[in-house]
Each structure stands twice: as C-alpha cells, then as structure tokens.
Design a protein around this motif. Structure first.
Motif, PDB file in Angstrom:
ATOM      1  N   SER A  10       0.776  -1.289  -0.155  1.00  0.00           N
ATOM      2  CA  SER A  10       0.159   0.104   0.128  1.00  0.00           C
ATOM      3  C   SER A  10       0.988   1.396  -0.123  1.00  0.00           C
ATOM      4  O   SER A  10       2.116   1.206   0.167  1.00  0.00           O
TER       5      SER A  10
ATOM      6  N   ALA B  99     -10.649  -3.216   2.057  1.00  0.00           N
ATOM      7  CA  ALA B  99     -10.125  -1.680   2.020  1.00  0.00           C
ATOM      8  C   ALA B  99     -11.460  -0.859   1.400  1.00  0.00           C
ATOM      9  O   ALA B  99     -11.649  -0.775   0.319  1.00  0.00           O
TER      10      ALA B  99
ATOM     11  N   THR C 244     -10.391   6.028   1.883  1.00  0.00           N
ATOM     12  CA  THR C 244     -10.137   4.639   2.035  1.00  0.00           C
ATOM     13  C   THR C 244     -10.275   4.498   3.463  1.00  0.00           C
ATOM     14  O   THR C 244      -9.478   5.250   4.288  1.00  0.00           O
TER      15      THR C 244
ATOM     16  N   SER D 254      -9.953   1.315   6.428  1.00  0.00           N
ATOM     17  CA  SER D 254     -10.215  -0.202   6.624  1.00  0.00           C
ATOM     18  C   SER D 254     -10.687  -0.401   8.069  1.00  0.00           C
ATOM     19  O   SER D 254     -10.984  -1.475   8.377  1.00  0.00           O
TER      20      SER D 254
ATOM     21  N   TYR E  93      -7.337  -1.451  -7.076  1.00  0.00           N
ATOM     22  CA  TYR E  93      -6.262  -1.514  -5.955  1.00  0.00           C
ATOM     23  C   TYR E  93      -5.546  -0.030  -6.190  1.00  0.00           C
ATOM     24  O   TYR E  93      -5.090   0.632  -5.042  1.00  0.00           O
TER      25      TYR E  93
ATOM     26  N   ASP F 137      -5.660   2.819  -3.500  1.00  0.00           N
ATOM     27  CA  ASP F 137      -4.388   3.514  -2.960  1.00  0.00           C
ATOM     28  C   ASP F 137      -4.588   5.020  -2.960  1.00  0.00           C
ATOM     29  O   ASP F 137      -3.956   5.612  -1.977  1.00  0.00           O
TER      30      ASP F 137
ATOM     31  N   TYR G 233      -7.453  -5.810   2.658  1.00  0.00           N
ATOM     32  CA  TYR G 233      -6.312  -4.894   3.041  1.00  0.00           C
ATOM     33  C   TYR G 233      -5.769  -5.620   4.324  1.00  0.00           C
ATOM     34  O   TYR G 233      -6.497  -6.128   5.031  1.00  0.00           O
TER      35      TYR G 233
ATOM     36  N   GLN H 107      -0.396  -3.938   2.980  1.00  0.00           N
ATOM     37  CA  GLN H 107      -0.455  -4.730   1.698  1.00  0.00           C
ATOM     38  C   GLN H 107      -1.906  -5.066   1.123  1.00  0.00           C
ATOM     39  O   GLN H 107      -2.897  -5.089   2.209  1.00  0.00           O
ATOM     40  N   TYR H 108      -2.253  -4.865   0.100  1.00  0.00           N
ATOM     41  CA  TYR H 108      -3.387  -5.460  -0.518  1.00  0.00           C
ATOM     42  C   TYR H 108      -3.229  -6.998  -1.126  1.00  0.00           C
ATOM     43  O   TYR H 108      -2.375  -7.292  -1.537  1.00  0.00           O
TER      44      TYR H 108
END
Lengths: 194, 194
Positions: A182, B16, B31, B33, B75, B79, B165, B171-172
């Motif tokens: 990310s 995400a 965004t 999470s 993604y 991001d 996420y 990281q995705y």
C-alpha cells in the motif's frame, strides 16, 4: 445494473475471529465476525456481541478479552465454536485448543491461532440486542515462524493463511495472493495528476 | 513459539472500504479499513475516522455516508484515494469513478464498486484522535451480475472479488477460494461430542 437487497448486514472480507473471555482456569470462546479496528493511538478495536451470549456476561464481569485470528485449516473448529454455548460446553476441550497465558490480562490467548490480541475493555455502546464493546490492545502475539523479522511489517500473510468469513452469504473463504504494497500504486495516479 | 510485538493495530483480513461523504453534487471519498459490522437488527456498522479528516467534517454535517467495497482490480485507485485529501482534490474525477444516486440518502454510492451500503449515522463515540461512527444500513446495493438470485445468499463472492487490506503489514491481497458453507462443518464435531 444495481440490485437492491434491503437493509442487510453484508460486509466482506472480514475475519472469523475467535474471542476468548473468562479466566485462564475457566476460559470460553465465541466466533465473532462483527469486529473492526477503530483507532490507532492507542490501538482500539470493537466487537459486536449479543447481550444474550454467555461471553457477554464474562466480558462484563472481567472487562477483558482476547481476539484470536484462526488459520484456514481450523474452519471446522471455528464453525463448531459458533454453534454451541459455553454455558453448556468447555469449547477449548471440545475442539482440542490450548489456552496460553496472556502478558497483561487474566484471559488467555489460543495457541492454535497465529495472531492474538490482548484487549482491555475501555468502553461500550448498546445498539439493540448487540453491544459494541471497545477493547484497547495491550499486547500483540504472533507465531514466530509467520514473521521474518522483528517488525509487524515482516508478517507473512500467506503463512498466517487467515480464515475469511463472508457474512450473510454464510461462507468461509481462504486468502488469495498479494496484489501490492500500500501507499505505492496510488503514487502513479498522483504523479500523473499533480 | 509466540513473539510479542507490543500494542499494534494488526487485524486481517479486512476490507479496503471506500467511504463516500457529502452530497451527490459534491461528494468525497476516503479509504477506510477501520470498519466492522456491529449489530444485525437493525444492521449497524462502525467506521473509525480521524477527526482531522475532511470526511469527518462532512459526516458530522450531513449525518450520512455510504460504504463501498471495491473489486481487486481497483487497488491503484483505492491506494490513491487514501493518499490525498478531498479538501484539495475531487477524487471521483481523479480516478474516473461515477457517483450513483442512493435510494434513501443524499450521499451517492460508487458505480464501480460491486457492493454498496447506504448508512445513516445513529451514534458516535470519541476514542482518541479517531471517532467510531455508527451507521445504520438503510439499503444494500449489489451489481446484478454478481448475484445469481434475489437472496443475499446468492452473492458470488468470487465474482465480487473484493480487495483485501492487511493493516500494519501494509499490503493489498485478493481473496482465494471457497472453503465451506458456515453452520455445517461444525456439525461433524458437534455430533461426535453430544
């Protein structure tokens, strides 16, 4: 074209988290997918627990719990834990899980889960039958073989292989593959625009 | 053996999610999470939003938002949306997303996200810099080609292909494969014990 399904509790992907309550000597487990991180400093997560549940009583009494993320191969155990009440059964014994002592609280963590969060209850909010319970994370445990270094960023999610729950749809899924880090791919768009 | 990482905001898998705020004419996206379902009847979810965010102002003003689950191939857009502020940019335009009218509220949903939840703010709880905002889900929208029938249980999660996420790890990930229906594999354990 969009279809409308009415007001539904559909959200995915979410963990099939195992919440441990009670003491090391007499712990209980419930399966809780109503879980979300809510704050960073300090880290605080919330879980939604129905007031009729035995674990609700225990959380009210001890004001602590642990959140444990099970690996995908424990899906039968996770499913069973969501089916029976700790009022009637010792679910640790039933599924062969081992309680491990926590560092800061009385409630244990689950040895068979690779990620474990020790939580102290800091607030709660009654919604309807469910209450949102806020737990400040006091310690994070991870299996040593799932992490390549000492930083949280070194966790190998593929090795953790967390069980995924799809609420309402009523299905367990596995995780797939890493798509990207990310805070990187967005830079391409940003640089093209600014 | 367990390693201790200290109090960390590690939880996965989580969505995400793209939270839309503001009006159809002037919407914003962030965004988020930090999201979790908290209650079933009525369905209520909670999101954790920092009070410094532009979207926090907008949610406070309009008392509504939509939660949109993006597919894995968006993604880069997800991001980017987490990188810049709606105070400075029109993020719908920047990433080429289309707002669609909601059924019950002023704030739009995102056409490019296969799952969309219309939420009316029913409560909030200040934690530290973050506030947990509770939204009652008034309507659920889903892309017609991601569902084989009229029931929420007919959603094909593989076709939704939601972006996952991994917080803290940064990281995705994609979703993998279906492991099982829920409320079935646990019966094998239950029947063996009772």
């Amino acid at each position: 074209m969009k279809k409308q399904l009415g007001p539904k509790d559909i959200l995915f992907p979410i963990p099939a988290a195992l919440i441990v309550t009670g003491t090391f000597e007499k712990p209980n487990i419930i399966t809780v997918s109503w879980i979300g991180m809510m704050s960073i400093s300090p880290p605080i997560l919330a879980i939604g627990v129905h007031e009729s549940r035995y674990s609700f009583e225990l959380i009210k009494k001890y004001k602590e719990f642990t959140a444990n993320i099970p690996p995908v191969d424990k899906y039968k155990e996770v499913d069973y834990i969501g089916m029976v009440s700790g009022r009637d059964r010792n679910k640790f014994e039933d599924v062969g899980f081992s309680p491990l002592k926590s560092s800061n609280i009385t409630t244990p963590i689950i040895a068979e889960c690779p990620l474990n969060l020790e939580c102290k209850v800091v607030n709660s909010l009654r919604l309807s039958g469910h209450t949102a319970i806020f737990g400040e994370i006091l310690e994070t445990h991870i299996d040593g073989d799932k992490i390549s270094g000492g930083s949280p960023c070194d966790i190998d999610l593929g090795k953790i292989n967390p069980l995924i729950y799809a609420a309402t749809v009523g299905q367990y899924w596995s995780i797939g593959k890493k798509i990207s880090e990310s805070f990187k791919p967005g830079l391409q768009i940003k640089e093209g625009l600014l």
